[in-house]
Design a protein around this motif. Sequence first.
Motif, PDB file in Angstrom:
ATOM      1  N   UNK A  58       0.829  -1.211   0.000  1.00 32.88           N
ATOM      2  CA  UNK A  58       0.000   0.000   0.000  1.00 32.88           C
ATOM      3  C   UNK A  58       0.863   1.260   0.000  1.00 32.88           C
ATOM      4  N   UNK A  59       1.952   1.229   0.740  1.00 31.83           N
ATOM      5  CA  UNK A  59       2.853   2.380   0.801  1.00 31.83           C
ATOM      6  C   UNK A  59       3.429   2.681  -0.585  1.00 31.83           C
ATOM      7  N   UNK A  60       3.856   1.636  -1.293  1.00 32.41           N
ATOM      8  CA  UNK A  60       4.407   1.802  -2.636  1.00 32.41           C
ATOM      9  C   UNK A  60       3.336   2.314  -3.584  1.00 32.41           C
ATOM     10  N   UNK A  61       2.149   1.721  -3.544  1.00 33.83           N
ATOM     11  CA  UNK A  61       1.068   2.132  -4.445  1.00 33.83           C
ATOM     12  C   UNK A  61       0.698   3.590  -4.235  1.00 33.83           C
ATOM     13  N   UNK A  62       0.519   3.995  -2.981  1.00 30.33           N
ATOM     14  CA  UNK A  62       0.123   5.381  -2.691  1.00 30.33           C
ATOM     15  C   UNK A  62       1.171   6.358  -3.199  1.00 30.33           C
ATOM     16  N   UNK A  63       2.437   6.036  -2.977  1.00 31.17           N
ATOM     17  CA  UNK A  63       3.502   6.942  -3.421  1.00 31.17           C
ATOM     18  C   UNK A  63       3.494   7.069  -4.948  1.00 31.17           C
ATOM     19  N   UNK A  64       3.477   5.936  -5.654  1.00 26.03           N
ATOM     20  CA  UNK A  64       3.552   5.975  -7.118  1.00 26.03           C
ATOM     21  C   UNK A  64       2.308   6.631  -7.719  1.00 26.03           C
ATOM     22  N   UNK A  96      13.829   7.949  -0.060  1.00 25.00           N
ATOM     23  CA  UNK A  96      14.915   7.788  -1.032  1.00 25.00           C
ATOM     24  C   UNK A  96      14.655   6.578  -1.939  1.00 25.00           C
ATOM     25  N   UNK A  97      14.222   5.460  -1.349  1.00 22.00           N
ATOM     26  CA  UNK A  97      14.002   4.247  -2.137  1.00 22.00           C
ATOM     27  C   UNK A  97      12.761   4.333  -3.020  1.00 22.00           C
ATOM     28  N   UNK A  98      11.719   5.009  -2.559  1.00 23.19           N
ATOM     29  CA  UNK A  98      10.525   5.183  -3.386  1.00 23.19           C
ATOM     30  C   UNK A  98      10.821   6.105  -4.568  1.00 23.19           C
ATOM     31  N   UNK A  99      11.608   7.136  -4.343  1.00 25.55           N
ATOM     32  CA  UNK A  99      12.009   8.020  -5.449  1.00 25.55           C
ATOM     33  C   UNK A  99      12.839   7.239  -6.472  1.00 25.55           C
ATOM     34  N   UNK A 100      13.758   6.392  -5.995  1.00 27.50           N
ATOM     35  CA  UNK A 100      14.578   5.566  -6.895  1.00 27.50           C
ATOM     36  C   UNK A 100      13.701   4.589  -7.681  1.00 27.50           C
ATOM     37  N   UNK A 101      12.679   4.039  -7.031  1.00 29.25           N
ATOM     38  CA  UNK A 101      11.750   3.137  -7.709  1.00 29.25           C
ATOM     39  C   UNK A 101      11.013   3.880  -8.814  1.00 29.25           C
ATOM     40  N   UNK A 102      10.525   5.075  -8.511  1.00 33.28           N
ATOM     41  CA  UNK A 102       9.833   5.897  -9.507  1.00 33.28           C
ATOM     42  C   UNK A 102      10.745   6.142 -10.714  1.00 33.28           C
ATOM     43  N   UNK A 103      11.980   6.488 -10.456  1.00 30.89           N
ATOM     44  CA  UNK A 103      12.952   6.749 -11.544  1.00 30.89           C
ATOM     45  C   UNK A 103      13.179   5.491 -12.389  1.00 30.89           C
ATOM     46  N   UNK A 104      13.317   4.331 -11.735  1.00 31.27           N
ATOM     47  CA  UNK A 104      13.540   3.080 -12.484  1.00 31.27           C
ATOM     48  C   UNK A 104      12.357   2.761 -13.390  1.00 31.27           C
ATOM     49  N   UNK A 105      11.147   2.992 -12.892  1.00 33.49           N
ATOM     50  CA  UNK A 105       9.959   2.697 -13.679  1.00 33.49           C
ATOM     51  C   UNK A 105       9.869   3.641 -14.875  1.00 33.49           C
ATOM     52  N   UNK A 106      10.022   4.938 -14.633  1.00 28.05           N
ATOM     53  CA  UNK A 106       9.789   5.918 -15.694  1.00 28.05           C
ATOM     54  C   UNK A 106      10.911   5.999 -16.710  1.00 28.05           C
ATOM     55  N   UNK A 107      12.071   5.433 -16.410  1.00 26.36           N
ATOM     56  CA  UNK A 107      13.151   5.447 -17.409  1.00 26.36           C
ATOM     57  C   UNK A 107      12.873   4.469 -18.545  1.00 26.36           C
ATOM     58  N   UNK A 108      11.882   3.618 -18.365  1.00 22.60           N
ATOM     59  CA  UNK A 108      11.539   2.596 -19.355  1.00 22.60           C
ATOM     60  C   UNK A 108      10.350   3.021 -20.212  1.00 22.60           C
ATOM     61  N   UNK A 109      10.371   4.241 -20.692  1.00 22.82           N
ATOM     62  CA  UNK A 109       9.261   4.708 -21.549  1.00 22.82           C
ATOM     63  C   UNK A 109       9.251   3.974 -22.880  1.00 22.82           C
ATOM     64  N   UNK A 110       8.065   3.654 -23.313  1.00 22.64           N
ATOM     65  CA  UNK A 110       7.885   2.932 -24.589  1.00 22.64           C
ATOM     66  C   UNK A 110       7.864   3.894 -25.740  1.00 22.64           C
TER      67      UNK A 110
END
Length: 140
Positions: free
Chosen positions: A26-32, A126-140
């Motif tokens: 839930x914490x990850x979902x809310x942040x993203x 810090x880790x949630x921001x890094x997760x966001x960056x990892x996800x969004x760097x993979x734009x199609x």
Amino acid sequence: MADNLLKELRRKNMSHIRSTNSKPEEKVRKYLFSRGLRYRKNVRKLPGCPDLVFSKYKTVVFVNGCFWHHHDCGRFVWPSSNEEYWHSKIDRNVERDEQNQKRLKEMGWNVITIWECELKRSVADKNLEALYEKITENRQ
């Protein structure tokens, strides 16, 4: 060493452990979501039923508990009772995780795992921001 709880009480305790919608998840979902990312939850058609699926980025995220998936951190300790059962169960979980990740990668998905210990209050931002960056760097 024997289990200190009666079988019925142990079964009740274990039945209350969530496989989906856990606090870390839930914490990850809310942040993203607050960062504008939209996702699907627990997609059964994909190997391992990933916790979050970002089709736009061809990325899946697993939010893993350190105990259940044997993370090599201070939170993981092998139980001292019923050792054979727990070693077998957790080893199977780890093996299944590896197989599912391999299959997802073969299907062209980017696979990210975030661990429960990475969401502790002191390091979560810090880790949630890094997760966001990892996800969004993979734009199609």
